[in-house]
Design a protein around this motif. Sequence first.
Motif, short mmCIF file in Angstrom:
data_model
loop_
_atom_site.label_atom_id
_atom_site.label_comp_id
_atom_site.label_asym_id
_atom_site.label_seq_id
_atom_site.Cartn_x
_atom_site.Cartn_y
_atom_site.Cartn_z
N ARG A 115 0.83 -1.16 -0.05
CA ARG A 115 -0.05 -0.17 -0.15
C ARG A 115 0.76 1.30 0.07
O ARG A 115 1.30 1.80 1.13
CB ARG A 115 -1.10 0.01 0.91
N LEU A 116 1.24 1.53 -1.26
CA LEU A 116 2.22 2.77 -1.35
C LEU A 116 1.61 4.14 -1.40
O LEU A 116 0.58 4.28 -1.82
CB LEU A 116 3.01 2.58 -2.71
N VAL A 117 2.40 5.04 -0.46
CA VAL A 117 1.83 6.27 -0.55
C VAL A 117 3.04 7.41 -1.07
O VAL A 117 4.39 7.15 -0.55
CB VAL A 117 1.56 6.85 1.07
N SER A 118 2.99 8.11 -2.15
CA SER A 118 3.99 8.82 -2.64
C SER A 118 4.58 9.70 -1.54
O SER A 118 4.00 10.25 -0.80
CB SER A 118 3.51 9.69 -3.66
N GLU A 119 5.91 9.97 -1.89
CA GLU A 119 6.57 11.06 -0.91
C GLU A 119 5.84 12.29 -0.99
O GLU A 119 6.36 13.37 -0.33
CB GLU A 119 8.13 11.02 -1.29
N GLN A 120 5.25 12.68 -2.47
CA GLN A 120 4.85 13.89 -2.53
C GLN A 120 3.22 14.16 -1.94
O GLN A 120 2.90 15.20 -2.17
CB GLN A 120 4.79 14.29 -4.21
N SER A 121 3.00 13.09 -1.43
CA SER A 121 1.67 12.98 -0.74
C SER A 121 1.77 13.90 0.58
O SER A 121 1.28 13.06 1.59
CB SER A 121 0.95 11.83 -0.98
N TYR A 122 2.09 15.10 0.97
CA TYR A 122 2.28 15.54 2.20
C TYR A 122 1.36 15.46 2.95
O TYR A 122 1.41 15.35 4.22
CB TYR A 122 2.94 16.99 1.84
N GLY A 123 0.06 15.72 2.33
CA GLY A 123 -1.41 15.80 3.51
C GLY A 123 -1.54 14.33 3.91
O GLY A 123 -1.76 14.27 5.23
N MET A 124 -1.54 13.40 2.93
CA MET A 124 -1.78 11.96 3.35
C MET A 124 -0.71 11.62 4.46
O MET A 124 -0.92 11.06 5.47
CB MET A 124 -1.77 11.08 2.17
N LEU A 125 0.62 12.11 4.02
CA LEU A 125 1.54 11.57 4.90
C LEU A 125 1.33 12.26 6.20
O LEU A 125 1.94 11.48 7.57
CB LEU A 125 2.94 11.86 4.48
N SER A 126 1.13 13.19 6.35
CA SER A 126 0.83 14.05 7.80
C SER A 126 -0.25 13.28 8.47
O SER A 126 -0.29 13.16 9.62
CB SER A 126 0.43 15.48 7.53
N HIS A 127 -1.34 12.85 7.70
CA HIS A 127 -2.45 12.24 8.23
C HIS A 127 -1.93 10.95 9.19
O HIS A 127 -2.29 10.54 10.16
CB HIS A 127 -3.60 11.87 7.42
N ILE A 128 -1.00 10.21 8.16
CA ILE A 128 -0.73 8.67 8.54
C ILE A 128 0.34 9.07 9.88
O ILE A 128 0.38 8.44 10.57
CB ILE A 128 0.16 8.23 7.57
N ALA A 129 1.17 10.01 9.78
CA ALA A 129 2.10 10.24 10.85
C ALA A 129 1.37 10.56 12.27
O ALA A 129 1.67 10.02 13.32
CB ALA A 129 3.04 11.54 10.61
N LEU A 130 0.33 11.43 11.99
CA LEU A 130 -0.53 11.73 13.36
C LEU A 130 -1.32 10.49 13.89
O LEU A 130 -1.42 10.14 14.80
CB LEU A 130 -1.75 12.74 13.10
N SER A 131 -1.71 9.64 12.73
CA SER A 131 -2.58 8.36 13.11
C SER A 131 -1.59 7.53 13.72
O SER A 131 -1.77 6.62 14.72
CB SER A 131 -3.10 7.88 11.89
N VAL A 132 -0.46 7.13 13.30
CA VAL A 132 0.69 6.38 13.61
C VAL A 132 1.04 6.60 15.41
O VAL A 132 1.17 5.76 16.20
CB VAL A 132 1.85 6.21 13.05
#
Length: 268
Positions: A115-132
């Motif tokens: 389940r790959l998330v692009s390095e450019q998807s900053y919004g999604m990565l911030s959501h994942i970081a907070l969730s984790v």
Amino acid sequence: MGTLILAVTSLFLYSVGTALQALHFRGRVQSNIAITTLIGVLALTSHGLLIGQTVHHDGGFDFSFFKSSVLISWLIVFLLMGLNLKKPVQSLFLGVYPLAGLTIILALVTHGPSRLVSEQSYGMLSHIALSVTAYSLFTLAAIQAVLLYFQNRQLKHNYNSLLVRNLPPLQTMESLLFEMVWAGVVMLILAIVTGALFIEDLFAQNLAHKTLFSILSLLVFVALLIGRYTKGWRGITASRWTLAGCALLMLAFYGSKFVLELIFQRGG
């Protein structure tokens, strides 16, 4: 450094850390914060390098079921290491170190869709970081709640038990639990908000059930905090509410990933 070498090194260090904590718990050795910290830092370093080789790929990150577990277990150990410098949470290592080792083993021996998330998807990565971060804090809270539950029971039946002798006073244990819950609630709220902002279609991305269980979990934790300050909930009651909220949150994250990735074999 090879993935297998990093995995074996991490497992060895976590095993040594668990053994020392167990010996300290049984009164065989004296606690040494310097040695505990050194082993933890070395294990975190090896574990982190392993994440770099298994989770990070060219142009993105793999947040599949077992890869996410390795990342979350690293963050749990990291948070606990930080807490241990100021709070009496050393007993939690007995649960956290084996958990971290188990996630590493499962990530190595199992295979599933990515389940790959692009390095450019900053919004999604911030959501994942907070969730984790929220999941990690609530995992620590769940372990703390279990210890608090058994501590309450032991105090009623066997005041001089090994568990009672090794844990901090009951009031301290309760205070630590609610600090973890408060921190987890803040992170979970931020995770839900960022998810609402950056996920365009919850249903199309098979995330509706995850959102539902996350909100239900949040409501349980908020009710616990309200009950704490209005009705004085504590002890076994606080433990049960914490574990109920954590169970809902685990269903939100691991339940949805298990069904989608391991049963239906859906990647991303």
